[in-house]
Design an enzyme around this catalytic site. Structure first.
Site: not given
Ligand code: F6R
Length: 603
Positions: A2, A27, A74, A100-101, A477, A481, A484, A500, A598
């Site tokens: 957060c 965040r 979050w 935050n945590g 990558e 990208k 997301e 395969h 993030k």
């Protein structure tokens, strides 16, 4: 996961806190809230949803006060809702907190408090902090906070206000970031620098279990034994513009276009002058028999690129591990292992745990980090800083590019020290690295074509990214990208793996993006391309290819020529722009993709 901010000063805290929350929204954006010490005690407004929803509620309220806390969430414990939003108050309305945590022992503490008759208003772990503080409160807020810290298990960065103390915020941290800023009109606590950059670039970095007592004209520091601490004030070099959109529709596009400069600055710091150069020169690579790279998400993908580069140039064995796996696998490492941690934020919980695991086994740790003073930067034996400036968009772009460049420079330096490349090759490789910013600028001149191609791709349900060798590494990558930010399902495969299994998924409604910069493997990737086209797929080739005949099924986005191992730095620009414009054409919230934050500071 957060964002938190606190202000104790001479000005109205409301706009200052709301503006700071805008910079911290990356965040977490499930809900937002503020608590202001107003004329009649705490004024608390909190609202599920984006910060804009909180701002809309604040329009009709005339809240003012010079002391306050703000939070953007979050959600971890308790669904996103008004009640679960921060700030949380104790049931006697004496204590207000933002956190935050994760408080690991919250259930036990909550039960204990409930038995004493305390009534909880939310399902969060964080509320227990406010209730506990009220329960312990003896008229001395500092004593109370220390008592709370000694009781909590888990991680926290938090700000605390008490109704008896209209001038004071207490800020503490353990395993989550918190900085203290000092300005002419007041003092701040915040999760990250951009939140306060408008007011000051002078900050103190708080260490775990340190306490800051903020008043409008003073900041005092204590340890958990209530002994006074002297800390040094640091100056942030990030400019204010770097945390603003500057006319771009999204931070992500702004950050993509900043890359030539960021790569240039990172090269400067590592090759010409600057702290990175001194650190790289001081690493005695001869004392290691293997390298382990560990990280999460895009930073992990940078590690996969690096594995190809290090192994080819240095002839040293390199393992790349997801930090979330590395931390629990009882890795075979010792003092002869160099463990490289890559992290934009320097605060990713799994990467921190991997770093501590590596240290506990005696390995030497080297980090590549963007955020100055972050936990990983502080705890590793060597730290190289990427010169990316603040990265606000949740999807990383410029920090990733800066990581790649530092990894290339490290690889060339190690190869030379290990005498695996002659001086002439070293010079050639450094020249190729030095020319990267110009080549990236050259790709950015072709944005309209990439934009046009991407706009024709918004209908795909599934996209596959293929590559071989270094192209496979960067395909990972490209796939991350796209998924997301555009919410289109995507996977990356090594070209040779196609037969395969994955080829069974290829049908008419499939787009395949093939990266092709490995000269000796170009024919092989071409053959993969033919195989998927004959099964109905459309293909986009990204690469330095002059032999491709484009047609209805096959398109090409050319990238300039560069030494093969450094080509990911060019392919990735096209991949970032492609994902960006697919998402933009779908009208999505690119800077804040759903469910993501993030900085992943929880496990
Ligand atoms: C993807 C992205 C994430 C991060 C990952 C690690 O665009 O940004 O996958 O790369 O969460 O974060 P850091 O680098 O802060 O450790």
């Amino acid at each position: 996961m957060c964002g938190i901010i606190g202000y104790a000063g001479k000005e109205n805290a409301v706009p200052i806190i709301v503006d700071g929350l805008k910079k911290l929204e990356y965040r977490g954006y499930d809900s937002a809230g503020i608590a202001i010490y107003g004329v009649d005690g705490f004024d608390v407004v909190k609202q599920k949803g984006r910060l804009a929803a909180l701002e809309a509620r604040l329009v009709d309220r005339t809240i003012t006060g010079c002391l306050g806390l703000g939070h953007t969430r979050w959600a971890t414990h308790g669904e996103p809702s008004d009640e679960n939003s921060h700030p949380h108050l104790g049931s006697k309305n004496k204590i207000a907190i933002v956190h935050n945590g994760i408080i690991e022992n919250y259930k036990r503490l909550k039960e204990r408090l409930e038995q004493k008759g305390v009534r909880f208003a939310s399902q969060t772990d964080s509320e227990v902090i406010a209730q506990l503080a009220e329960n312990y409160y003896n008229g001395d807020l500092l004593d109370t906070v220390i008592h709370v810290m000694n009781t909590l298990e888990g991680s926290y960065a938090m700000g605390i206000m008490c109704i008896d103390d209209p001038d004071t915020i207490i800020a503490v941290k353990k395993d989550n970031p918190l900085i203290i800023g000092v300005s002419e009109h007041g003092n701040f606590m915040a999760s990250d620098v951009p939140a306060i950059l408008k007011h000051t670039n002078k900050v103190y970095y708080l260490n775990d279990k340190e306490i800051a007592v903020l008043k409008k004209d003073s900041v005092q520091f204590y340890n958990i034994d209530k002994e006074s601490l002297e800390k040094s004030l640091e100056t942030i070099t990030w400019s204010l513009d770097s945390a603003e959109k500057g006319g771009y529709p999204h931070f992500m596009l702004k950050e993509i276009t900043e890359q030539p400069k960021i790569i240039q600055d990172t090269i400067q710091s590592a090759l010409k002058s600057g702290e990175n150069k001194t650190i790289i020169d001081n690493i005695n690579i001869k004392s290691f028999n293997k390298i382990v790279i560990t990280a999460c998400g895009s930073a992990y993908n940078a590690g996969v690129v690096a594995k190809y580069v290090f192994e080819k140039l240095c002839r040293i064995s390199v393992e790349v591990e997801l930090a979330s796996e590395f931390r629990y696998k009882d890795a075979i490492i010792d003092e002869k292992t160099l463990v490289i941690l890559i992290s934009q934020s320097g605060e990713t919980a799994d990467t921190i745990a991997a770093m501590r695991e590596a240290k506990s086994k005696g390995a030497v740790t080297l980090s590549i980090v963007n955020v100055v003073g972050s936990t990983i930067a502080k705890e590793t034996d060597f730290c190289l800083y990427t010169a990316a400036g603040p990265e606000i968009a949740v999807a990383t772009t410029k920090a990733f590019s800066a990581q790649l460049v530092l990894l290339y420079i490290l690889a060339v330096n190690f190869a030379a020290k290990l005498e695996k490349i002659p001086q002439e090759t070293e010079r050639m490789l450094l020249a190729e690295i030095t020319i990267l910013p110009d080549k990236v600028s050259n790709i950015l001149e072709h944005v309209p074509y990439i934009q046009m191609y991407a706009s024709s791709c918004i209908g795909y349900k599934s996209v596959f990214f293929l590559g071989r060798n270094i192209d496979y590494a960067i395909a990972l990558e490209g796939s991350l990208k796209l998924k997301e930010i555009s919410y289109i399902h995507s996977e990356a495969y090594a070209g040779g793996e196609l037969k395969h299994g994955p080829i069974s998924l290829v049908e008419n409604d499939t787009l395949v993006v093939a990266i092709s910069n490995c000269g000796r493997l170009n024919e092989k990737i071409t053959s993969n391309v033919e195989q998927v086209i004959s099964r109905g797929a459309k293909v986009l080739i990204i690469g330095n290819r002059t032999d491709i005949q484009q047609n209805e099924k096959l398109s090409l986005i050319s990238i300039p020529e560069i030494y093969e191992l450094f080509s990911p730095s060019l392919s990735v620009i096209v991949l970032q722009l492609f994902s960006y414009y697919v998402a933009a054409n779908k009208g999505l919230d690119i800077d804040k993709p759903r469910n993501l934050a993030k900085s992943v500071t929880v496990e």
